[in-house]
Write a protein that holds these residues in place. Structure first.
Motif, mmCIF file in Angstrom:
data_model
loop_
_atom_site.group_PDB
_atom_site.id
_atom_site.type_symbol
_atom_site.label_atom_id
_atom_site.label_comp_id
_atom_site.label_asym_id
_atom_site.label_seq_id
_atom_site.Cartn_x
_atom_site.Cartn_y
_atom_site.Cartn_z
ATOM 1 N N ILE A 1 -31.513 23.234 -26.154
ATOM 2 C CA ILE A 1 -30.328 22.619 -25.920
ATOM 3 C C ILE A 1 -29.574 23.235 -24.662
ATOM 4 O O ILE A 1 -28.974 22.702 -23.785
ATOM 5 N N SER A 2 -30.025 24.720 -24.457
ATOM 6 C CA SER A 2 -29.344 25.214 -23.389
ATOM 7 C C SER A 2 -29.806 24.598 -21.930
ATOM 8 O O SER A 2 -29.047 24.942 -20.907
ATOM 9 N N HIS A 3 -30.930 24.249 -21.980
ATOM 10 C CA HIS A 3 -31.172 23.586 -20.588
ATOM 11 C C HIS A 3 -30.547 22.313 -20.382
ATOM 12 O O HIS A 3 -30.550 22.013 -19.201
ATOM 13 N N TRP A 4 -29.835 21.652 -21.298
ATOM 14 C CA TRP A 4 -29.155 20.250 -20.933
ATOM 15 C C TRP A 4 -27.620 20.475 -20.800
ATOM 16 O O TRP A 4 -26.898 19.533 -20.525
ATOM 17 N N ARG B 1 -20.635 23.203 -20.512
ATOM 18 C CA ARG B 1 -20.355 23.513 -21.960
ATOM 19 C C ARG B 1 -21.543 24.088 -22.679
ATOM 20 O O ARG B 1 -21.868 23.628 -23.689
ATOM 21 N N ARG B 2 -22.367 24.801 -22.012
ATOM 22 C CA ARG B 2 -23.563 25.476 -22.647
ATOM 23 C C ARG B 2 -23.180 26.432 -23.720
ATOM 24 O O ARG B 2 -24.014 26.256 -24.678
ATOM 25 N N ALA C 1 -22.516 24.117 -26.705
ATOM 26 C CA ALA C 1 -23.827 23.397 -26.988
ATOM 27 C C ALA C 1 -24.765 24.412 -27.917
ATOM 28 O O ALA C 1 -25.261 23.915 -29.031
ATOM 29 N N VAL C 2 -24.701 25.557 -27.574
ATOM 30 C CA VAL C 2 -25.568 26.614 -28.067
ATOM 31 C C VAL C 2 -24.970 26.909 -29.526
ATOM 32 O O VAL C 2 -25.704 26.991 -30.332
ATOM 33 N N VAL C 3 -23.911 26.954 -29.687
ATOM 34 C CA VAL C 3 -23.162 27.460 -30.825
ATOM 35 C C VAL C 3 -23.201 26.223 -31.817
ATOM 36 O O VAL C 3 -23.046 26.414 -33.002
ATOM 37 N N VAL C 4 -23.113 24.803 -31.380
ATOM 38 C CA VAL C 4 -23.092 23.857 -32.268
ATOM 39 C C VAL C 4 -24.573 23.806 -32.915
ATOM 40 O O VAL C 4 -24.700 23.647 -34.119
ATOM 41 N N VAL C 5 -25.701 24.025 -32.121
ATOM 42 C CA VAL C 5 -26.913 23.818 -32.851
ATOM 43 C C VAL C 5 -27.136 25.312 -33.650
ATOM 44 O O VAL C 5 -27.488 24.856 -34.718
#
Length: 417
Positions: free
Chosen positions: A136-139, A143-144, A147-151
């Protein structure tokens, strides 16, 4: 399924796009499902102990092996993801994890039950950590952090949902049928969902990301290898400190005479506020940077540990546990964000896997050594102080990273002048 097919099949596949947010929602769902691998054995432990007729230490062996399996799997699966992408990896991991639950549900002995947790359930549950966070960090760029903490929150959601499901299943159908049912559910849901994760970043996206990480890394003046070593040491240290309340708060409340039920409530409070902490840390990191956010979280974790040594009243412990949960939940995902910002994106899975596995091993070591200290002193006070010491090592590593960046920035400014 149709919703994901529609949303993932349309629109530009660019960072921070609608496609990226749909992929984020799907990643969170998958992480929550496969998170059963980390929580199920904790709930069935009393049933397993009674059926196999072993002591509590023997019944705890599957959990220990599972944690080591997760640490190994996080590294191994992260490296594989860098080469194959996450879709095929998810399908294989879902089959392995689902099969592991089925085999564990049919295990004729504790030895077989334990081996399955170490070799199948633990290893393949690791797909919900580094591989999904790296993917997900690639996308995301803007808001990286979020995104990472949501996953990463998928694991906490799994810890909220799966124990309730299993507690319902054990009296209804028994722990064995419950395990088999979980295995089947994981396989029939995650394998089809993995189909919708086939999209991969374009060559242009990866080239731009590579250039950005090289520029950022030049700003701190350290090699990739040294940076990984620093993050591994920092991650291990912070989780040794983090493990003290998480692993021992139930027993601590029992020793104080408040009862284990109160301790379980405090643990639940930590985990629930940990979700808030993770989401909040992602929002903060996108504004002030992951390294500064990590520093704040680590500092406040140390403050919370110090408060445990000063207050042991029931109300005080609830408050301190809440404070602890509000800051510790966002720490581990920040290592993944830092890896993605400063290390080559084509190695994101392997590098994030290595650092995250260090945090897992830190939890395992910290939980054990805290018990050793308690046995030696008949008190948790020294165990809390031990956690504060390890937290200090973490703070020192993070401060060094921030200082290096500022020193390089100052040197560049003087050169330009």
């Amino acid at each position: 399924m149709a919703m994901f097919a529609t949303l993932l099949g349309s629109g530009p596949r660019a960072p921070d796009s609608a496609y990226a947010y749909t992929r984020l929602a799907l990643s969170l769902l998958i992480a929550t499902i496969v998170g059963a691998g980390m929580w199920a054995v904790i709930v069935v432990l009393p049933s397993v102990q009674a059926e196999f007729g072993v002591d509590r230490a023997g019944a705890s062996l599957p959990y220990t092996l599972m944690m080591f399996g997760v640490a190994f799997g996080t590294i191994m699966l992260g490296r594989i993801m860098d080469r194959t992408g996450v879709a095929a990896l998810l399908a294989v991991a879902a089959a392995g994890l689902g099969g592991g639950f089925v085999l564990a549900g049919m295990a004729p002995s504790l030895a077989v039950f334990s081996a399955v947790h170490g070799l199948l359930i633990g290893i393949f549950a690791g797909v919900g950590f580094a591989p999904l966070m790296a993917d997900i960090s690639h996308w995301f760029i803007k808001r990286r952090g979020l995104a990472v903490v949501v996953v990463a929150s998928g694991n906490y959601l799994a810890g909220t949902i799966w124990p309730l499901v299993i507690k319902w299943g054990i009296p209804a159908v028994g722990w064995r049928a419950t395990y088999i049912g979980i295995g089947v559910f994981i396989a029939v849901t995650v394998i089809p969902l993995s189909y919708f994760m086939r999209g991969r970043p374009s060559a242009q996206m990866m080239a731009e990301a590579e250039a950005a990480t090289e520029t950022a890394r030049a700003g701190i003046g350290v090699s990739p290898r040294l940076l990984v070593m620093l993050l591994v040491a920092a991650g291990f240290s912070c989780c040794v400190a983090m493990s003290m309340p998480q692993v021992h708060i139930v027993a601590y409340c029992g020793d104080l005479g408040y009862g284990v039920a109160r301790g379980a409530e405090m643990l639940s409070l930590m985990l629930s506020l940990g979700i808030v902490s993770r989401i909040g840390s992602g929002l903060v990191a996108d504004r002030i940077g992951a390294t500064t956010t990590l520093l704040i979280g680590s500092l406040m974790q140390g403050v919370a540990l110090a408060l445990y040594t000063l207050f042991d009243g029931l109300t005080s412990l609830y408050i301190v546990s809440g404070i602890f949960g509000l800051f510790q939940g966002g720490i581990v995902p920040m290592y993944a964000v830092i890896c993605r910002e400063l290390l080559p994106p084509r190695e994101a899975g392997s590098k994030i896997g290595l650092v995250v596995s260090a945090t897992i091993l830190g939890m395992a070591f910290g939980g054990y050594v805290s018990g050793v200290i308690f046995d030696a002193t008949s008190s948790y006070r020294m165990a809390f102080l031990n956690g504060i010491l390890w937290n200090g090592f973490n703070l020192a590593a993070v401060c060094w990273l921030i200082f290096s960046r500022r020193r390089m920035a100052g040197g560049l400014s003087r050169t330009a002048a």
